[in-house]
Motif scaffolding. Structure first.
Motif, PDB file in Angstrom:
ATOM      1  N   LEU A  15       5.801   7.213  75.410  1.00  0.00           N
ATOM      2  CA  LEU A  15       5.493   5.914  74.810  1.00  0.00           C
ATOM      3  C   LEU A  15       5.329   4.851  75.895  1.00  0.00           C
ATOM      4  O   LEU A  15       4.360   4.086  75.892  1.00  0.00           O
ATOM      5  N   GLU A  16       6.267   4.801  76.827  1.00  0.00           N
ATOM      6  CA  GLU A  16       6.219   3.782  77.878  1.00  0.00           C
ATOM      7  C   GLU A  16       5.007   3.952  78.787  1.00  0.00           C
ATOM      8  O   GLU A  16       4.276   2.989  79.068  1.00  0.00           O
ATOM      9  N   VAL A  17       4.783   5.172  79.241  1.00  0.00           N
ATOM     10  CA  VAL A  17       3.712   5.415  80.198  1.00  0.00           C
ATOM     11  C   VAL A  17       2.343   5.280  79.532  1.00  0.00           C
ATOM     12  O   VAL A  17       1.402   4.751  80.131  1.00  0.00           O
ATOM     13  N   SER A  18       2.219   5.730  78.289  1.00  0.00           N
ATOM     14  CA  SER A  18       0.941   5.597  77.585  1.00  0.00           C
ATOM     15  C   SER A  18       0.615   4.137  77.321  1.00  0.00           C
ATOM     16  O   SER A  18      -0.539   3.712  77.470  1.00  0.00           O
ATOM     17  N   TRP A  19       1.598   3.362  76.909  1.00  0.00           N
ATOM     18  CA  TRP A  19       1.373   1.933  76.689  1.00  0.00           C
ATOM     19  C   TRP A  19       0.900   1.274  77.990  1.00  0.00           C
ATOM     20  O   TRP A  19      -0.045   0.484  78.003  1.00  0.00           O
ATOM     21  N   GLU A  20       1.570   1.625  79.085  1.00  0.00           N
ATOM     22  CA  GLU A  20       1.205   1.045  80.379  1.00  0.00           C
ATOM     23  C   GLU A  20      -0.192   1.492  80.808  1.00  0.00           C
ATOM     24  O   GLU A  20      -0.942   0.715  81.413  1.00  0.00           O
ATOM     25  N   ALA A  21      -0.569   2.729  80.492  1.00  0.00           N
ATOM     26  CA  ALA A  21      -1.911   3.209  80.841  1.00  0.00           C
ATOM     27  C   ALA A  21      -2.979   2.364  80.148  1.00  0.00           C
ATOM     28  O   ALA A  21      -4.013   2.026  80.743  1.00  0.00           O
ATOM     29  N   PHE A  22      -2.744   2.019  78.892  1.00  0.00           N
ATOM     30  CA  PHE A  22      -3.688   1.153  78.182  1.00  0.00           C
ATOM     31  C   PHE A  22      -3.710  -0.241  78.800  1.00  0.00           C
ATOM     32  O   PHE A  22      -4.771  -0.873  78.908  1.00  0.00           O
ATOM     33  N   GLU A  23      -2.541  -0.745  79.214  1.00  0.00           N
ATOM     34  CA  GLU A  23      -2.507  -2.065  79.851  1.00  0.00           C
ATOM     35  C   GLU A  23      -3.268  -2.049  81.174  1.00  0.00           C
ATOM     36  O   GLU A  23      -4.008  -2.990  81.486  1.00  0.00           O
ATOM     37  N   ILE A  24      -3.104  -0.989  81.960  1.00  0.00           N
ATOM     38  CA  ILE A  24      -3.830  -0.885  83.227  1.00  0.00           C
ATOM     39  C   ILE A  24      -5.330  -0.765  82.970  1.00  0.00           C
ATOM     40  O   ILE A  24      -6.149  -1.240  83.762  1.00  0.00           O
TER      41      ILE A  24
END
Length: 789
Positions: free
Chosen positions: A143-152
C-alpha cells in the motif's frame, strides 16, 4: 549424505564452458540447433513489433534504501546493505549452527532487511488499527510503496477511482501467518481479519480495493521471478487493452526463521553472509526483503498525458526449465531461449543490447550456467565488438527473492537516469568455471564508461525462479522527442511568485511532508517551479491543507523549514481543515461584452500552457481573419481596438476562454460540468469534447463575420430591475414610438438586459436616470438577442 541430484548438480557446475558445450552437442541440444529454442519458446517470428510500455512511476523499500535516492547511493557507492539479523526478528544465537548439520538450525547470521517494517499508518488508508494488526506487513508495504509510485508518477490516486487500472503483485512469503502459532490460545486469536490479512491473493486485491482500481488484479508466485512475471503479465494486459495503467512489482518480508533454515539446509545461502556474484569465492546468496513497484502505461498514452517516463519496456518473455538434474537446478538452454524470445518480440539483434542485469545469485552452480547462456546469446569478439556489461544488484541488497527482478529493473532505471554503470560489488577474481571468450560479455569490477553512440541504451533484465520459471525483459532508455513549438520562440516572462500546496491527514503529516520535501530539494537540482506544479496537480489533496507562496528556491526552503517545525510565517497560508466530501466544479464561459484590449496578456506572457493554446487558436484563425488574432489582442498599435468589432470579438473571446480552460486543466482543476452563454457555448462545447478546436474556431469566426456585417447602431443595456418591471416600461416606450427595444436576457431577479437600436437605448437611459434607476451600457457592436439581429 548428498543426494544423487545434488552430486550431479555439483559435477555439472565444475564443468568448463567447453565441456558443457561438448555435453550439449552429444545430447543433441547445441545452441546452434534450431529445435533448442523452438521447443521452449516457439520458432515463429513476430510479424509486428508491439507498442512499448512506459514506466512512469517507480518506488521502493529495500535494505539500506527507504527510497530511490538511498537505493542509488547503495548501488553507486558500492555499499553492502546486508547486516546481522536483528533480535526483533528472532534470536540468531539460539538458531545459529555454523556447521549447517544440526537439525532446526541455520548456517547464516546475516540478511538484507528493511527498517521499521512494523510501522504503518492505517488511518491514512482508511483501515482500522485492529484490522491493520492482523495484516501481513507485505500488504502494508504494498500500500505504501504503490501509493508513493503513483505520487512519483504525478498521478493522484483519487483520479484513478473507478478506472481500468491493473494490479499485479509478485508475492510468496507467508511468514506473518506463522507468528501467532507460538502464542498460547492461538485459535482464540483468529478473527475475520486474519483471513484477509494473510491471504496472498488479497495483497493485490487490497490495492485495487483501497484505490478503487477496476482492472485485472492478481498475486503471482513463481519464486524468485515473481515480480518480473507480474510485470510481464501487466505488459501483456496493457497491450491487450484489459487496462489503461497498471501497478506491477513484488514484495517480500522475512519475519520468521523457517524459510532461512530450509535454504540453509539446501546449501543455497552464503555461510559468511556475503553475496559474491560471478566471483571465484562465491558460495551462495544472502536473503533479502523489501518492496518495489512500477506504474506502467502504454507509451502513446504516457506521452499524451505528459507523464514522466523513466524508461520503456520493449519486450518481455517467459518460459520454463522443464526437466533438469534437480528441481532447483537451472537450465542454461532455457535461459538462452527466453532471452532470444524477448529479442525476437522487440525485433532487435543481440548486438543492440548494451547491458544485462543478471539474476546473479552468487551460487557456484547458478552463476556459471547463467554466464554461459549469456555468452552464447551475446557472442562476439572481445575488445572489438561493443561490450555488453553484466552485473547483479544482489551483492548490494541480498537476494530479495520475489522482489529481486523488480529490484534489478529499478537499478537499471536509476543507471539510465544517472548515466552510470556501477561495477560489480565483491568481484575480485572471475569464477574459473566461467569464461567470457568469444563473447561481448564484460563483468566489470569497476565502473566502466557509459556507452555513448547516439542511440538509447537498451538493456536486459533476467530473473529466474528456483523452480524453473524464467523471465527476461528488455528495457530502453527514454530520450524525449525534440519538438518545435511556435510558442517557444515568443519572448516570455516568468511569473514573479509561485504557489506550492501541501496536504496530509493531520497537521503532523504536513510537517513531515514539508521536512521530506525540503531534504529532497536540498540534495537535488530539480526546478522548484516544476516541483510546485507536481505537488499541486500530482498529489491527492487530503483533509489538512496549507500552501506557501514563494519567489525562489531560497524562500521556498525557508518556508518549508518553518512548516516542518510547526511554525507559520510570511508567505505561508494558514493551514485549514476541509471536509473530505467530494465536491463538483463547473466552468462558466461568458459571452460577448466582456472583451477588452490585451485581455489575458499577463497569462500569455507567463504561462506556457495558456500561450501554447492561444498560439494554436491564432494559427487556425490565420486563414479566416484579415488580421492575426495575436496582433489584435497583444499588439501595441491601433489594431488593439479591433477587439470591439464583432468579427474579432467573438473569436478573441473564444480563444481566451479556451486557453484559460486549458490552463486550469493543466493545474488539475477538472470540471464536472461546463456551461456557456452565447460565444461561451462554443468554448464549453469544445472543452467538453463535443466539437474539435478547428471546427469550433471556424464556426465562431464565421458567426462573428456574419453578425459583424449587419448594420451598426445597435446596443444592449443592463438594467438592475426585474424583468416584470422592465417589461412594463418597454411597453410604455413602444407606445411612444421607441419600438426596437426588447428583453434580451433575465440574468437574475434584479438584473435584466434589454437590446435594440442605440437611439432607443439613449432615450431609455435618460428616462431611468430621471427616475433614479441604475443602468449600464454593454460593450457590443450590435443589438444581440433582438429582432434587429
Amino acid at each position: 549424505m548428498n543426494s544423487p541430484e545434488r552430486d550431479l548438480s555439483e559435477r555439472l557446475a565444475k564443468l568448463s564452458p567447453e565441456q558443457r558445450a561438448a555435453l550439449r552437442k552429444r545430447l543433441g541440444r547445441s545452441s546452434s540447433t534450431p529445435s533448442a529454442d523452438s521447443k521452449t519458446a516457439g520458432s515463429q517470428p513476430k510479424t509486428a513489433t508491439p507498442e512499448p510500455i512506459a514506466i512512469v512511476g517507480v518506488s521502493c523499500r529495500f535494505p539500506g534504501a527507504p527510497d530511490l535516492d538511498a537505493y542509488w547511493k547503495v548501488i553507486s557507492e558500492g555499499i553492502d546493505a546486508t547486516a546481522e539479523i536483528p533480535p526483533e526478528r528472532w534470536d540468531v544465537d539460539s538458531l545459529y549452527d555454523p556447521t549447517g548439520q544440526k537439525a532446526g538450525r541455520m548456517s547464516v547470521r546475516r540478511a538484507g532487511m528493511i527498517d521499521n517494517i512494523d510501522q504503518f499508518d492505517p488511518k491514512f488508508f482508511g483501515i482500522s488499527p485492529r484490522e491493520a494488526a492482523r495484516m501481513d506487513p507485505q500488504q502494508r508495504l504494498l500500500l505504501e510503496v504503490s501509493w508513493e509510485a503513483f505520487e512519483i508518477a504525478g498521478i493522484p490516486v483519487s483520479s484513478l477511482a473507478g478506472t481500468p487500472v491493473g494490479a499485479y503483485v509478485g508475492i510468496g512469503g507467508t511468514d506473518y501467518s506463522k507468528v501467532p502459532s507460538t502464542y498460547d490460545g492461538y485459535y482464540q486469536y483468529i478473527d475475520a481479519h486474519v483471513g484477509t490479512g494473510n491471504a496472498l491473493s488479497i495483497a493485490a486485491n487490497r490495492l485495487s480495493y483501497i484505490m478503487d482500481l477496476r482492472g485485472p488484479s492478481m498475486a503471482i508466485d513463481t519464486a524468485c521471478s515473481s515480480s518480473t512475471m507480474a510485470i510481464h503479465l501487466a505488459v501483456q494486459s496493457l497491450r491487450a487493452g484489459e487496462c489503461d495503467a497498471a501497478l506491477a512489482g513484488g514484495v517480500n518480508a522475512i519475519l520468521t526463521p523457517e524459510t532461512t533454515i530450509a535454504f540453509s539446509k539446501a546449501r543455497m545461502l552464503s555461510p559468511d553472509g556475503q553475496c559474491r556474484p560471478f566471483d571465484a569465492d562465491a558460495n551462495g546468496y544472502v536473503r533479502g526483503e523489501g518492496c518495489g513497484m512500477l506504474v506502467l502505461k502504454r507509451l502513446s498514452d504516457a506521452e499524451r498525458d505528459g507523464d514522466p517516463i523513466w524508461g520503456t519496456i520493449l519486450a518481455s518473455a517467459t518460459n520454463q526449465d522443464g526437466r533438469t538434474s534437480g528441481i532447483t537446478a537451472p537450465n542454461g538452454v532455457s535461459q538462452q531461449a527466453v532471452i532470444r524470445s524477448a529479442l525476437r518480440e522487440a525485433g532487435l539483434p543481440a548486438a543492440r543490447i548494451n547491458y544485462v542485469e543478471a539474476h546473479g545469485t552468487g551460487t557456484p552452480l547458478g552463476d556459471p550456467i547463467e554466464v554461459d547462456a549469456l555468452t552464447q546469446v551475446f557472442s562476439g569478439k572481445p575488445g572489438v565488438d561493443p561490450p555488453c556489461y553484466v552485473t547483479s544488484v544482489k551483492a548490494n541488497v541480498g537476494h530479495m527473492e520475489t522482489v529481486s527482478g523488480v529490484a534489478g529493473i529499478i537499478k537499471l532505471l536509476l543507471m539510465m537516469r544517472h548515466q552510470t554503470i556501477p561495477g560489480q560489488l565483491h568481484l575480485k577474481k572471475l569464477n574459473p568455471r566461467m569464461t567470457l571468450k568469444r563473447s561481448r560479455v564484460v563483468i566489470p569490477a569497476q565502473s566502466p564508461p557509459w556507452p555513448v553512440d547516439g542511440e538509447p541504451l537498451i538493456a536486459g533484465v533476467s530473473s529466474f525462479g528456483f523452480g524453473g520459471a524464467n523471465t527476461h525483459l528488455l528495457v530502453q532508455q527514454h530520450l524525449p522527442k525534440a519538438t518545435f513549438n511556435p510558442a517557444d520562440s515568443f519572448d516570455t516572462q516568468e511569473r514573479a511568485r509561485h504557489v506550492l500546496s501541501l496536504s496530509g491527514k493531520s497537521e503532523a503529516a504536513i510537517a513531515e511532508v514539508a521536512s521530506r520535501l525540503k531534504q529532497h530539494l536540498d540534495h537535488s537540482d530539480d526546478d522548484v517551479v516544476d516541483v510546485a506544479h507536481t505537488m499541486n496537480v500530482g498529489r491527492v489533496h487530503h483533509t489538512y491543507r496549507t500552501a506557501v507562496v514563494f519567489e525562489d528556491a531560497k524562500q521556498l526552503s525557508q518556508q518549508l523549514t518553518q512548516l516542518s517545525e510547526g511554525k507559520k510565517g510570511p508567505g505561508i497560508r494558514s493551514g485549514q481543515t476541509v471536509t473530505s466530501r467530494a465536491t463538483r466544479t463547473a466552468f462558466l464561459f461568458t459571452g460577448q461584452g466582456s472583451q477588452s484590449p490585451g485581455m489575458g496578456k499577463g497569462l500569455f506572457e507567463t504561462q506556457p500552457v495558456f500561450r501554447k493554446a492561444m498560439m494554436q487558436c491564432d494559427e487556425i484563425l490565420s486563414s479566416v481573419l484579415p488580421k492575426r488574432l495575436r496582433e489584435v489582442l497583444y499588439g501595441d498599435g491601433p489594431d488593439s481596438e479591433l477587439v470591439h468589432q464583432t468579427r474579432y470579438t467573438q473569436p478573441a473571446l473564444f480563444a481566451v476562454e479556451y486557453s484559460l480552460a486549458k490552463l486550469w486543466l493543466s493545474w488539475g482543476m477538472k470540471p464536472s460540468v461546463v456551461l456557456g452563454h452565447s460565444v461561451g457555448e462554443f468554448a464549453a462545447a469544445c472543452i467538453a469534447g463535443v466539437v474539435s478546436l478547428k471546427d469550433a474556431l471556424n464556426l465562431i469566426a464565421e458567426r462573428g463575420r456574419l453578425m459583424g456585417e449587419l448594420p451598426a447602431g445597435g446596443g444592449m443595456t443592463a438594467m438592475f430591475e426585474s424583468a416584470e418591471v422592465i417589461g412594463k416600461q418597454l411597453q410604455a416606450f413602444q407606445s411612444s414610438g421607441s419600438g426596437t427595444l426588447s428583453i434580451a436576457a433575465e440574468n437574475g431577479p434584479q438584473n435584466t438586459v434589454v437590446s435594440g437600436a442605440q437611439a432607443d437605448h439613449e432615450t431609455l437611459a435618460k428616462n431611468c436616470e430621471e427616475h433614479g434607476k441604475a443602468t449600464k451600457a454593454q460593450q457590443v457592436s450590435q443589438a444581440f438577442q433582438n429582432q434587429l439581429m
